[in-house]
Design an enzyme around this catalytic site. Structure first.
Site, PDB file in Angstrom:
ATOM      1  N   ASP A  50      -9.419   6.541   3.696  1.00 15.36           N
ATOM      2  CA  ASP A  50      -8.726   5.331   3.263  1.00 15.36           C
ATOM      3  C   ASP A  50      -7.377   5.311   3.966  1.00 15.36           C
ATOM      4  O   ASP A  50      -6.412   5.931   3.519  1.00 15.36           O
ATOM      5  CB  ASP A  50      -8.560   5.333   1.738  1.00 15.36           C
ATOM      6  N   LYS A 108      -2.893  -3.447   4.870  1.00 17.71           N
ATOM      7  CA  LYS A 108      -1.441  -3.423   5.085  1.00 17.71           C
ATOM      8  C   LYS A 108      -1.052  -3.750   6.531  1.00 17.71           C
ATOM      9  O   LYS A 108      -1.168  -4.904   6.929  1.00 17.71           O
ATOM     10  CB  LYS A 108      -0.870  -2.118   4.554  1.00 17.71           C
ATOM     11  N   TYR A 165      -4.666   6.629  -4.775  1.00 22.90           N
ATOM     12  CA  TYR A 165      -4.942   5.251  -5.167  1.00 22.90           C
ATOM     13  C   TYR A 165      -5.744   4.599  -4.051  1.00 22.90           C
ATOM     14  O   TYR A 165      -5.379   4.699  -2.880  1.00 22.90           O
ATOM     15  CB  TYR A 165      -3.639   4.484  -5.384  1.00 22.90           C
TER      16      TYR A 165
HETATM   17  C1  LIG Z   1      -2.411  -0.302  -0.967  1.00 25.02           C
HETATM   18  C2  LIG Z   1      -3.579   0.591  -0.916  1.00 25.02           C
HETATM   19  C3  LIG Z   1      -4.857   0.143  -1.271  1.00 25.02           C
HETATM   20  C4  LIG Z   1      -5.099  -1.210  -1.875  1.00 25.02           C
HETATM   21  O1  LIG Z   1      -4.826  -2.251  -1.012  1.00 25.02           O
HETATM   22  P1  LIG Z   1      -4.544  -3.721  -1.625  1.00 25.02           P
HETATM   23  O2  LIG Z   1      -4.432  -4.585  -0.409  1.00 25.02           O
HETATM   24  O3  LIG Z   1      -3.303  -3.607  -2.427  1.00 25.02           O
HETATM   25  O4  LIG Z   1      -5.721  -4.073  -2.461  1.00 25.02           O
HETATM   26  C5  LIG Z   1      -5.926   0.992  -1.078  1.00 25.02           C
HETATM   27  N1  LIG Z   1      -5.743   2.226  -0.593  1.00 25.02           N
HETATM   28  C6  LIG Z   1      -4.542   2.688  -0.251  1.00 25.02           C
HETATM   29  C7  LIG Z   1      -4.411   4.072   0.320  1.00 25.02           C
HETATM   30  C8  LIG Z   1      -3.403   1.901  -0.417  1.00 25.02           C
HETATM   31  O5  LIG Z   1      -2.199   2.402  -0.111  1.00 25.02           O
END
Ligand SMILES: *Cc1c(COP(=O)(O)O)cnc(C)c1O
Length: 432
Positions: free
Chosen positions: A245, A273, A150
Site C-alpha cells: 500500500d 495521494k 491504515y
Molecule cells: C491515505 C491512505 C489511504 C486511504 O486513502 P484515501 O484516499 O484517504 O481513501 C490508504 N492507505 C494509506 C497508506 C494511506 O496513507
C-alpha cells in the site's frame, strides 16, 4: 467576488461552529477536526507553494500538504493549468480517453511491478479493490495487515487501524459486523518471525498480506532491514499475494515509491495521494495474471462512474511528468535540514523525543528511543504532542494535528521555511 469577501470576514472559529451543526465533528474527515490536539481546526481559504492561508487571513508554513498529495507544493502551476485545460474539454465522459492510457503508461514506467492497472478515485477504493482481486485470484479468504497500519476505511481493514482511528481510541469502528473482520489478521509491524509463525500455521489460507512499506499512519516508522524482503518471499512461497500500500509512500519516497527505494517487487501495489496531483485519483495494479481477474477480463467485479476522470488524470499525469531527480534532491535536502534542526532543538531544550524520517516523511515522537511498531508508538506522550502542536500553530506552523500522522515536506519548502520552522520548534519545545 462576494463569496471571497464573505470568506475573508468569517473566522475559522465561527466557520467551525456552523459546520459542526451540519457535518459530524464539523468536518468531512475525522483528523481534520483537531480533536487530538484541542482547539478548533484552521479553515483554509487558499494555498500556494509551502504555505496555506486561513479563512482568518493568516499564513502558515504547511506540513500537512493535503495529507500527502502536495509533494510539489500547493497549486503547482503546470498541474493547475492542465486541470483548467481539461475542464474546458468537459468534466467527465464515462468513456475511455487517451489520457488514461498515457497516465497508465507513465505509472507503469515508474513502477515496473505494475504490469496492468486500474484507476479509482480514492486510496480506500484502491486497497479495497486490490484485496478483492487477491481473494479472487487465490480463492482464499484470509488477509493479513499490521497493527497501526491504515489502509483506508473499508470494513475488513478497520482492525488496529492507526492514526485517525487510533487518535480517537477506538481502532475498531462501530458499524463493522464481526463477520466482516473475521478473516482479517493483524500482526505486529516489523516482526518477521511472528509473520513466519503465522505462515507456518495458516499459509495456505492466506490470500494477501497488505503492508505500508514505510509505515506513515502511526507516525513515520521505517521497515527494519529484511522485513519487507521476508514478507514478499513468504507470500511467494505460500502462493499469497503481497500488496504494497504505497498510497502515502508512492512518488514521495522516490518516483517509483518505497519499492524503488528498497528494490522490491510486490505482486500488487496501491497508489493514491501524490499520484493524483491533488485530485481524487488512485491506482491499484500489479502482476498481469493477477490483474486479469478484474472484470470484464475476469470474474472479480470492480467499477467506478468517475474512475479515470479526465481532470484527475490530467493532474496526475502532469504531476508524474514533473517528478525529476532534482525534485527528489530538493525534497531530501529540505527534509534533512528539518530533521537536523529539530534534533538540535531537542538537544538544546533537553526534551525527550525521537525524530524519525524517511525521505520527505517525518515524525517527532514524544517517546524515549526509537519507534519500530504500533506497540511503541502508542506509548508516546500525547499531551506533550498536543502542547507542541498548539505552540507551533501559534508560531504560524501547520504541523499535522496528531502524534500518529507524519509531517510532509514538499519540494516548494525553501531553506527559509525550514529555518523558521526550526526556530519556532525550539521556542515551542522550551515551553513544554
Ligand atoms: C491515505 C491512505 C489511504 C486511504 O486513502 P484515501 O484516499 O484517504 O481513501 C490508504 N492507505 C494509506 C497508506 C494511506 O496513507
Amino acid at each position: 467576488m462576494f463569496f471571497n469577501t464573505l470568506l475573508a470576514m468569517t473566522s475559522s472559529e465561527q466557520l467551525f461552529k456552523d459546520s459542526a451543526l451540519r457535518m459530524p465533528g464539523g468536518v468531512n474527515s475525522p483528523v481534520r477536526a483537531f480533536r487530538a490536539v484541542g482547539g478548533h481546526p484552521i479553515f483554509i481559504a487558499s494555498a500556494h507553494g509551502s504555505k496555506v492561508t486561513s479563512a482568518d487571513g493568516r499564513e502558515y508554513i504547511d506540513y500537512i500538504g493535503s495529507w500527502g498529495p502536495a509533494l510539489l507544493g500547493h497549486a503547482h502551476a503546470p498541474t493547475v493549468k492542465a486541470v483548467q485545460a481539461a475542464a474546458e474539454r468537459g468534466l467527465s465522459y464515462g468513456a475511455p480517453t487517451e489520457l488514461e492510457l498515457r497516465f497508465a503508461e507513465r505509472v507503469m514506467e515508474l513502477y515496473p511491478s505494475i504490469q496492468m492497472m486500474r484507476c479509482v478515485s480514492s486510496g480506500t477504493e484502491a486497497t479495497m479493490s486490490a484485496l478483492r482481486v487477491a481473494r479472487g485470484f487465490t480463492g482464499r479468504d484470509v488477509i493479513v495487515k499490521f497493527n497501526g497500519a491504515y489502509h483506508g476505511h473499508a470494513d475488513c481493514l478497520l482492525v488496529q487501524a492507526g492514526s485517525g482511528a487510533a487518535t480517537f481510541g477506538n481502532p475498531d469502528s462501530a458499524g463493522v459486523p464481526q463477520a466482516m473482520v473475521q478473516n482479517t489478521l493483524s500482526m505486529p509491524y516489523n516482526d518477521l518471525s511472528a509473520l513466519e509463525g503465522l505462515f507456518d500455521e495458516r499459509g495456505q489460507e492466506i490470500a494477501a498480506v497488505i503492508v505500508e512499506p514505510v509505515a506513515g499512519n502511526m507516525g513515520c516508522v521505517p521497515p527494519e532491514p529484511g522485513f519487507l524482503e521476508g514478507l514478499v518471499s513468504l507470500c511467494t512461497d505460500a502462493g499469497a499475494v503481497s500488496i504494497f500500500d504505497e498510497v502515502m509512500t508512492g512518488c514521495r519516497l522516490a518516483a517509483g515509491g518505497a519499492q524503488e527505494r528498497y528494490k522490491l517487487k510486490p505482486d500488487m501495489t496501491c497508489l493514491g495521494k501524490v499520484v493524483g496531483g491533488g485530485m481524487p485519483l488512485a491506482v491499484y495494479g500489479g502482476r498481469k495474471e493477477v490483474m486479469q481477474c478484474v472484470a470484464p477480463s475476469g470474474p472479480v467485479y470492480q467499477a467506478g462512474t468517475l474512475s479515470g476522470n479526465p481532470l484527475a488524470v490530467s493532474a496526475g499525469l502532469t504531476t508524474l511528468n514533473a517528478l525529476t531527480p532534482a525534485v527528489y534532491a530538493r525534497l531530501e535536502a529540505a527534509s534533512a535540514r528539518l530533521e537536523a534542526g529539530l534534533k538540535q532543538a531537542l538537544q538544546e531544550t533537553n526534551v525527550t523525543a525521537t525524530v524519525q524520517r524517511v525521505g520527505a516523511m517525518l515524525t517527532v515522537f514524544f517517546h524515549d528511543g526509537r519507534v519500530t511498531s504500533w506497540e511503541q508508538a502508542s506509548q508516546c506522550d500525547r499531551e506533550r504532542f498536543s502542547a507542541w502542536h498548539q505552540a507551533l500553530l501559534a508560531e504560524g506552523i501547520m504541523w499535522p494535528p496528531s502524534q500518529f500522522e507524519a509531517a510532509f515536506i514538499s519540494a516548494a519548502h525553501e531553506d527559509a521555511d525550514i529555518d523558521r520552522t526550526v526556530q519556532a520548534a525550539r521556542r515551542a519545545l522550551a515551553k513544554l
